[in-house]
Scaffold this motif. Structure first.
Motif, PDB file in Angstrom:
ATOM      1  N   ASN A  95      59.614 -55.109  25.259  1.00  0.00           N
ATOM      2  CA  ASN A  95      58.649 -54.898  24.133  1.00  0.00           C
ATOM      3  C   ASN A  95      58.344 -53.576  23.842  1.00  0.00           C
ATOM      4  OD1 ASN A  95      56.532 -55.088  22.581  1.00  0.00           O
ATOM      5  ND2 ASN A  95      55.636 -56.910  23.620  1.00  0.00           N
ATOM      6  N   TYR A  96      58.075 -52.702  25.167  1.00  0.00           N
ATOM      7  CA  TYR A  96      57.850 -51.506  24.650  1.00  0.00           C
ATOM      8  C   TYR A  96      58.939 -50.444  23.982  1.00  0.00           C
ATOM      9  CZ  TYR A  96      56.611 -46.619  25.819  1.00  0.00           C
ATOM     10  OH  TYR A  96      56.253 -44.975  25.777  1.00  0.00           O
ATOM     11  N   ARG A  97      60.022 -50.752  24.500  1.00  0.00           N
ATOM     12  CA  ARG A  97      61.268 -49.927  24.062  1.00  0.00           C
ATOM     13  C   ARG A  97      61.640 -50.373  22.593  1.00  0.00           C
ATOM     14  NH1 ARG A  97      66.102 -50.041  28.404  1.00  0.00           N
ATOM     15  NH2 ARG A  97      64.909 -49.640  30.182  1.00  0.00           N
ATOM     16  N   GLU A  98      61.141 -51.873  22.265  1.00  0.00           N
ATOM     17  CA  GLU A  98      61.253 -52.265  20.858  1.00  0.00           C
ATOM     18  C   GLU A  98      60.431 -51.650  20.032  1.00  0.00           C
ATOM     19  OE1 GLU A  98      60.708 -56.392  20.884  1.00  0.00           O
ATOM     20  OE2 GLU A  98      62.896 -57.077  21.374  1.00  0.00           O
ATOM     21  N   ARG A  99      59.241 -51.474  20.485  1.00  0.00           N
ATOM     22  CA  ARG A  99      58.382 -50.741  19.726  1.00  0.00           C
ATOM     23  C   ARG A  99      58.697 -49.183  19.336  1.00  0.00           C
ATOM     24  NH1 ARG A  99      52.380 -52.253  22.121  1.00  0.00           N
ATOM     25  NH2 ARG A  99      52.612 -54.272  22.083  1.00  0.00           N
ATOM     26  N   LEU A 100      59.136 -48.753  20.527  1.00  0.00           N
ATOM     27  CA  LEU A 100      59.503 -47.304  20.285  1.00  0.00           C
ATOM     28  C   LEU A 100      60.677 -47.242  19.187  1.00  0.00           C
ATOM     29  CD1 LEU A 100      60.308 -45.490  23.755  1.00  0.00           C
ATOM     30  CD2 LEU A 100      58.488 -45.133  22.095  1.00  0.00           C
ATOM     31  N   HIS A 101      61.642 -48.124  19.371  1.00  0.00           N
ATOM     32  CA  HIS A 101      62.725 -47.899  18.398  1.00  0.00           C
ATOM     33  C   HIS A 101      62.329 -48.251  17.047  1.00  0.00           C
ATOM     34  CE1 HIS A 101      65.770 -47.408  21.446  1.00  0.00           C
ATOM     35  NE2 HIS A 101      65.181 -48.490  22.312  1.00  0.00           N
ATOM     36  N   MET A 102      61.632 -49.161  17.139  1.00  0.00           N
ATOM     37  CA  MET A 102      61.145 -49.494  15.534  1.00  0.00           C
ATOM     38  C   MET A 102      60.133 -48.300  14.930  1.00  0.00           C
ATOM     39  SD  MET A 102      58.600 -52.634  14.466  1.00  0.00           S
ATOM     40  CE  MET A 102      57.042 -51.946  14.818  1.00  0.00           C
ATOM     41  N   VAL A 103      59.389 -47.567  15.542  1.00  0.00           N
ATOM     42  CA  VAL A 103      58.838 -46.457  15.094  1.00  0.00           C
ATOM     43  C   VAL A 103      59.775 -45.563  14.720  1.00  0.00           C
ATOM     44  CG1 VAL A 103      57.410 -44.466  15.715  1.00  0.00           C
ATOM     45  CG2 VAL A 103      56.557 -46.765  16.105  1.00  0.00           C
ATOM     46  N   THR A 104      60.685 -45.167  15.327  1.00  0.00           N
ATOM     47  CA  THR A 104      61.571 -44.100  15.077  1.00  0.00           C
ATOM     48  C   THR A 104      62.481 -44.495  13.882  1.00  0.00           C
ATOM     49  OG1 THR A 104      62.017 -43.889  17.526  1.00  0.00           O
ATOM     50  CG2 THR A 104      63.581 -42.505  16.392  1.00  0.00           C
ATOM     51  N   ASN A 105      62.924 -45.882  13.826  1.00  0.00           N
ATOM     52  CA  ASN A 105      63.884 -46.430  12.907  1.00  0.00           C
ATOM     53  C   ASN A 105      62.848 -46.278  11.458  1.00  0.00           C
ATOM     54  OD1 ASN A 105      65.855 -46.704  14.617  1.00  0.00           O
ATOM     55  ND2 ASN A 105      65.666 -48.648  14.626  1.00  0.00           N
ATOM     56  N   THR A 149      65.754 -44.538  25.719  1.00  0.00           N
ATOM     57  CA  THR A 149      65.106 -43.583  24.603  1.00  0.00           C
ATOM     58  C   THR A 149      65.737 -43.944  23.312  1.00  0.00           C
ATOM     59  OG1 THR A 149      66.679 -42.164  25.284  1.00  0.00           O
ATOM     60  CG2 THR A 149      64.452 -41.808  26.296  1.00  0.00           C
ATOM     61  N   PRO A 150      64.666 -43.769  22.357  1.00  0.00           N
ATOM     62  CA  PRO A 150      65.144 -43.903  21.156  1.00  0.00           C
ATOM     63  C   PRO A 150      66.005 -42.944  20.529  1.00  0.00           C
ATOM     64  CG  PRO A 150      63.016 -43.345  21.222  1.00  0.00           C
ATOM     65  CD  PRO A 150      63.145 -43.507  22.453  1.00  0.00           C
ATOM     66  N   VAL A 151      66.635 -43.251  19.496  1.00  0.00           N
ATOM     67  CA  VAL A 151      67.442 -41.985  18.821  1.00  0.00           C
ATOM     68  C   VAL A 151      66.551 -40.793  18.407  1.00  0.00           C
ATOM     69  CG1 VAL A 151      68.815 -41.366  17.072  1.00  0.00           C
ATOM     70  CG2 VAL A 151      68.830 -43.812  18.124  1.00  0.00           C
ATOM     71  N   VAL A 152      67.072 -39.577  18.774  1.00  0.00           N
ATOM     72  CA  VAL A 152      66.327 -38.336  18.678  1.00  0.00           C
ATOM     73  C   VAL A 152      66.532 -37.979  17.157  1.00  0.00           C
ATOM     74  CG1 VAL A 152      65.914 -36.025  19.049  1.00  0.00           C
ATOM     75  CG2 VAL A 152      66.710 -37.537  20.960  1.00  0.00           C
ATOM     76  N   ILE A 153      65.313 -37.539  16.351  1.00  0.00           N
ATOM     77  CA  ILE A 153      65.219 -37.371  14.791  1.00  0.00           C
ATOM     78  C   ILE A 153      65.520 -35.811  14.882  1.00  0.00           C
ATOM     79  CG2 ILE A 153      64.101 -37.233  12.638  1.00  0.00           C
ATOM     80  CD1 ILE A 153      62.769 -39.657  13.866  1.00  0.00           C
ATOM     81  N   ASP A 154      66.570 -35.507  13.912  1.00  0.00           N
ATOM     82  CA  ASP A 154      67.005 -34.305  13.782  1.00  0.00           C
ATOM     83  C   ASP A 154      66.134 -33.648  12.811  1.00  0.00           C
ATOM     84  OD1 ASP A 154      70.280 -32.252  13.532  1.00  0.00           O
ATOM     85  OD2 ASP A 154      68.132 -31.796  13.689  1.00  0.00           O
ATOM     86  N   TRP A 155      65.081 -32.918  12.796  1.00  0.00           N
ATOM     87  CA  TRP A 155      64.022 -32.423  12.127  1.00  0.00           C
ATOM     88  C   TRP A 155      64.503 -31.370  11.128  1.00  0.00           C
ATOM     89  CZ3 TRP A 155      60.495 -35.819  10.936  1.00  0.00           C
ATOM     90  CH2 TRP A 155      60.132 -36.502  12.263  1.00  0.00           C
ATOM     91  N   ASN A 156      65.382 -30.313  11.710  1.00  0.00           N
ATOM     92  CA  ASN A 156      65.724 -29.328  10.790  1.00  0.00           C
ATOM     93  C   ASN A 156      66.533 -29.784   9.753  1.00  0.00           C
ATOM     94  OD1 ASN A 156      64.487 -27.384  12.453  1.00  0.00           O
ATOM     95  ND2 ASN A 156      66.078 -27.242  13.844  1.00  0.00           N
ATOM     96  N   LYS A 157      67.629 -30.849  10.036  1.00  0.00           N
ATOM     97  CA  LYS A 157      68.349 -31.399   8.919  1.00  0.00           C
ATOM     98  C   LYS A 157      67.616 -31.881   7.787  1.00  0.00           C
ATOM     99  CE  LYS A 157      70.802 -35.455   8.666  1.00  0.00           C
ATOM    100  NZ  LYS A 157      71.172 -36.586   8.948  1.00  0.00           N
ATOM    101  N   TYR A 158      66.543 -32.526   8.286  1.00  0.00           N
ATOM    102  CA  TYR A 158      65.643 -33.172   7.168  1.00  0.00           C
ATOM    103  C   TYR A 158      65.012 -32.153   6.309  1.00  0.00           C
ATOM    104  CZ  TYR A 158      66.809 -37.810   8.721  1.00  0.00           C
ATOM    105  OH  TYR A 158      67.343 -38.984   8.769  1.00  0.00           O
ATOM    106  N   ARG A 159      64.302 -31.126   7.184  1.00  0.00           N
ATOM    107  CA  ARG A 159      63.686 -29.940   6.467  1.00  0.00           C
ATOM    108  C   ARG A 159      64.673 -29.303   5.631  1.00  0.00           C
ATOM    109  NH1 ARG A 159      59.679 -28.586  10.250  1.00  0.00           N
ATOM    110  NH2 ARG A 159      61.250 -28.587  12.026  1.00  0.00           N
ATOM    111  N   LYS A 160      65.972 -29.059   5.849  1.00  0.00           N
ATOM    112  CA  LYS A 160      66.638 -28.589   4.785  1.00  0.00           C
ATOM    113  C   LYS A 160      67.134 -29.476   3.604  1.00  0.00           C
ATOM    114  CE  LYS A 160      69.438 -26.049   8.016  1.00  0.00           C
ATOM    115  NZ  LYS A 160      70.454 -26.305   8.734  1.00  0.00           N
TER     116      LYS A 160
END
Lengths: 252, 161
Positions: free
Chosen positions: A177-187, B48-59
């Motif tokens: 559940n936690y991971r799903e939430r993380l992924h959802m936010v990022t996405n 861990t979720p995908v890391v967002i590349d902020w600099n790319k978006y800033r440009k």
């Protein structure tokens, strides 16, 4: 006495079961009162030894030191002769009856004794075998039951594994559940930013196309008819020159 | 996005399966399939979720403050860990199960003692060759003939011969 006759001539009686038990019990109950607690010794396998079917061996052993081997026989012969000569035993027709009956009886017992004894033994053995089977089965079933109970106790010891599995499941669900939430936010954040970029790209493209169209339209509109004729004439002269050039090339 | 939970305990399913009595095998199988499904789902998600590349978006993004604002809010955001409501219930269940297991083991031990007593009786019996009828009646009370109810031989109804 009769039991000894049967025992000796049969020679095959193995188990002194109920028959022997009944007779010997009669003598034992005389000696033992109801208060006696000592366990009885086991019954003897065979009866007392006898010679010639009637005379006990103990008599011969008794007389052996004094008279040797032939002692009891001499005693017997002497007694018989004494009885006959003094007419203490009178020979009459009863004697012959007794002799014939005795002969027949001895013949029958010698002939059929062993088989009758074997038959009686078989019946007894069947009873004993049945009882033994019951006993063996009981022992086996009790042993099996004890084993089963021990096995069940061992099984019960594993109960903690069930609860570990349950707790694991709960932990895994929470983690999922936690991971799903993380992924959802990022996405979601990524999607919004990408939308902005896509929007910008769309804008620029539309502006570009519009601009190009406008410039084209204007250019086409600004071509005056006079200019058009001039450009067509120029094109024709250019073509003629090109044709001449190629003709020259072809001939050389 | 940190926060590791209690590590998942490794379960030996083979040993567990051995201890399941045959009449509960279906329940065990259901539990196993459920657990496997949950574990598979967990394994399919990256940690861990995908890391967002902020600099790319800033440009790339034209709006000036947008990316910065997003970045600020994003890093400030913490996702609450899901609340665990079931573990206490499971612990209570486990305590209960321990209680009943102890009671069962006590009963089982009593049964074992009973069986062992009977077993000893059978093992220490005189062999049948040396038994008298009285000994037989003592060892197996059901063989005793009721001479009061049936005073004449064979001391039992003809149908039972």
């Amino acid at each position: 006495m009769l039991s000894r006759l049967v025992f000796a001539s049969a020679n095959a009686l193995k188990g002194s079961g109920p028959l022997g038990a009944g007779l010997v019990q009669a003598s034992r109950s005389l000696h033992t009162s109801s208060q006696s607690l000592a366990p009885l010794p086991p019954l003897p396998e065979t009866g007392g030894k006898v010679r010639h079917g009637i005379f006990p061996e103990e008599l011969f052993q008794l007389l052996y030191p004094k008279t040797g081997v032939t002692g009891p026989y001499m005693l017997g012969t002497g007694l018989l002769v004494y009885l006959l000569s003094k007419e203490l035993y009178v020979i009459n027709h009863e004697t012959f009856v007794a002799a014939s009956i005795g002969a027949v009886f001895i013949y029958v017992v010698k002939k059929f004794g062993p088989s009758v004894a074997a038959y009686a033994d078989k019946i007894n053995e069947e009873k004993v075998a049945k009882a033994q089977e019951v006993k063996d089965q009981a022992i086996a079933s009790y042993t099996q039951d004890i084993e089963d109970e021990k096995k069940e106790q061992w099984r019960v010891e594993g109960r903690s594994m069930l609860f570990d599995a349950k707790r694991n499941n709960v932990a895994m669900l929470l983690e999922t559940n936690y991971r799903e939430r993380l992924h959802m936010v990022t996405n979601e954040v990524k999607r919004r930013l990408d939308y902005q970029i896509a929007l910008q790209d769309l804008h620029r493209r539309m502006e570009q196309e519009h601009m190009v169209n406008w410039v084209e339209k204007n250019v086409i509109g600004s071509i005056t008819p006079q200019q058009e004729k001039q450009s067509i004439a120029k094109c024709i002269t250019d073509l003629k020159a090109l044709a001449k050039a190629t003709q020259v090339k072809a001939t050389t | 996005m940190a926060g590791r939970r209690v590590a998942v305990k490794a379960i030996d399913w083979l040993a567990f399966a051995e201890r399941v009595p045959p009449n509960q095998k279906s329940m065990f199988n259901a539990l196993k399939t459920r657990s496997d499904a949950i574990a598979a789902k967990l394994a399919s998600l990256p940690e861990t979720p995908v890391v967002i590349d902020w600099n790319k978006y800033r440009k790339a993004v034209a709006l000036p403050g947008m990316v910065d604002e997003f970045e600020k809010k994003f890093s400030a955001l913490t996702i609450p860990e899901p609340v665990d409501t079931q573990t206490s219930r499971i612990n209570a269940q486990e305590a209960e199960a321990n209680q009943s297991a102890l009671a069962y083991i006590e009963q089982s031990k009593a049964r074992v003692a009973l069986y062992e007593k009977q077993l000893d009786k059978f093992k220490n019996m005189i062999p049948f060759d040396q038994m008298t009828i009285e000994d037989l009646n003592e060892a197996f009370p059901e063989t005793k003939l009721d001479k009061v109810k049936h005073p004449y031989w064979p001391h039992k109804p003809i149908s039972e011969l």
